[in-house]
Design an enzyme around this catalytic site. Sequence first.
Site, short mmCIF file in Angstrom:
data_model
loop_
_atom_site.label_atom_id
_atom_site.label_comp_id
_atom_site.label_asym_id
_atom_site.label_seq_id
_atom_site.Cartn_x
_atom_site.Cartn_y
_atom_site.Cartn_z
N ALA A 32 0.87 -1.19 0.00
CA ALA A 32 0.00 0.00 0.00
C ALA A 32 0.90 1.24 0.00
O ALA A 32 0.79 2.13 0.85
CB ALA A 32 -0.96 -0.01 1.19
N GLY A 36 5.49 8.40 1.55
CA GLY A 36 6.46 8.14 2.62
C GLY A 36 7.39 7.00 2.22
O GLY A 36 8.62 7.11 2.34
N HIS A 37 6.80 5.90 1.68
CA HIS A 37 7.63 4.77 1.26
C HIS A 37 8.54 5.18 0.10
O HIS A 37 9.69 4.79 0.02
CB HIS A 37 6.76 3.62 0.75
N GLY A 148 11.36 4.75 8.27
CA GLY A 148 10.79 6.09 8.36
C GLY A 148 10.75 6.60 9.79
O GLY A 148 10.47 5.85 10.73
N LYS A 150 8.54 8.51 10.84
CA LYS A 150 7.11 8.62 11.21
C LYS A 150 6.76 7.61 12.31
O LYS A 150 6.10 7.94 13.27
CB LYS A 150 6.29 8.37 9.94
N ASP A 151 7.23 6.36 12.14
CA ASP A 151 7.01 5.36 13.19
C ASP A 151 8.25 5.36 14.07
O ASP A 151 9.09 4.45 14.00
CB ASP A 151 6.79 3.97 12.56
N SER A 186 0.14 9.85 5.80
CA SER A 186 -0.21 8.53 6.29
C SER A 186 -1.40 8.03 5.49
O SER A 186 -2.24 8.82 5.06
CB SER A 186 -0.60 8.63 7.77
N SER A 187 -1.44 6.72 5.31
CA SER A 187 -2.57 6.16 4.56
C SER A 187 -3.88 6.36 5.34
O SER A 187 -4.96 6.27 4.78
CB SER A 187 -2.32 4.68 4.26
N ARG A 188 -3.76 6.66 6.65
CA ARG A 188 -4.97 6.85 7.46
C ARG A 188 -5.63 8.22 7.22
O ARG A 188 -6.79 8.41 7.59
CB ARG A 188 -4.64 6.75 8.94
O1 PAF Z 1 6.48 -0.16 8.96
C1 PAF Z 1 6.08 -1.18 8.37
O2 PAF Z 1 5.51 -1.10 7.29
C2 PAF Z 1 6.28 -2.55 9.01
O3 PAF Z 1 6.16 -2.47 10.38
C3 PAF Z 1 7.61 -3.23 8.61
C4 PAF Z 1 8.81 -2.44 9.12
C5 PAF Z 1 7.69 -3.36 7.11
C6 PAF Z 1 7.67 -4.63 9.22
O4 PAF Z 1 6.62 -5.43 8.79
#
Ligand code: PAF
Length: 284
Positions: A32, A36-37, A148, A150-151, A186-188
């Site tokens: 998804a 960010g990705h 990231g 973000k987390d 964020s996707s949210r």
């Molecule tokens: O941040 C994420 O998308 C997931 O927690 C990760 C790091 C890919 C692990 O499944």
Amino acid sequence: MYIFKRVSDLQNYLKQKQFEEKKIGFVPTMGALHLGHLTLLNEASLVNDIIVCSIFINPRQFEDTKDLLNYPNPIESDIEKLENLNCTVLFLPDNNEVYPCDHNMLNLDLGKLDKTMEGLHRPGHFKGVVEVVHRLLDIVNPDNLYMGQKDYQQFAIIKHMLKMIQSNVKIIRVPIVREPDGLAMSSRNIRLSIEGRKKASLISTSLLQAKEDANTLNVAAVKENAINFLNTHNIEIDYFEIVDGNTLQTIESFNQSDYVTACTTVRIDGVRLLDNIIIKEIVD
Ligand code: PAF
């Protein structure tokens, strides 16, 4: 872009590249893909010869099977996005490839790292994240790992894991991508009402203010100001913490640590929104 579903195929390919002394950057994802990705991939393309992105929806990090079943899986559009970037390899394993019968559970003590902030709301989640990232690193064996900011808690926990296992993998914290009004992407965010979306920009305002206040106020006052600000705008707060960037434990004084982060999660329209800001980072 190569797409490998099997560990052995991916490893055959990567072994050759490692033999050729190519630098490998790794971006683990659950698909998804959003901006960010894509920023993680861009960052990886700056210093690596080969960029491996994995898409694996890891069941072990979901506490609730309903969330797992509802997790979006737009694989066709994800592949298209990756093809338009400089991604060299997509690793798309199934559960048996990641967790074969002889897979040994990693039993790493996370100490207090997963007993705070998100960890309190999602018991078991970070153990599942550590398990899968450890396994994926074992498979990919990259030079650089991109996570990231973000987390933030996830980043800090994976950094701790790399230290504990004495890994040579370098972890790179990639800054948060924000909308023009400051809301962390964020996707949210699409689940917010028009009113909620407007309010959501105030999360980053509170964090920027906290960073500014940290120049003159003590930790308690900085935190109180931020909480009052969010409360005034009727934003429900799960937590607003000022923590040591490595241990994730709350600090009482800014002199206590060279690396300080303010982390918050709020609820708007019932949607949990995470954000954070690095208040201080003295790199030695
Ligand atoms: O941040 C994420 O998308 C997931 O927690 C990760 C790091 C890919 C692990 O499944």
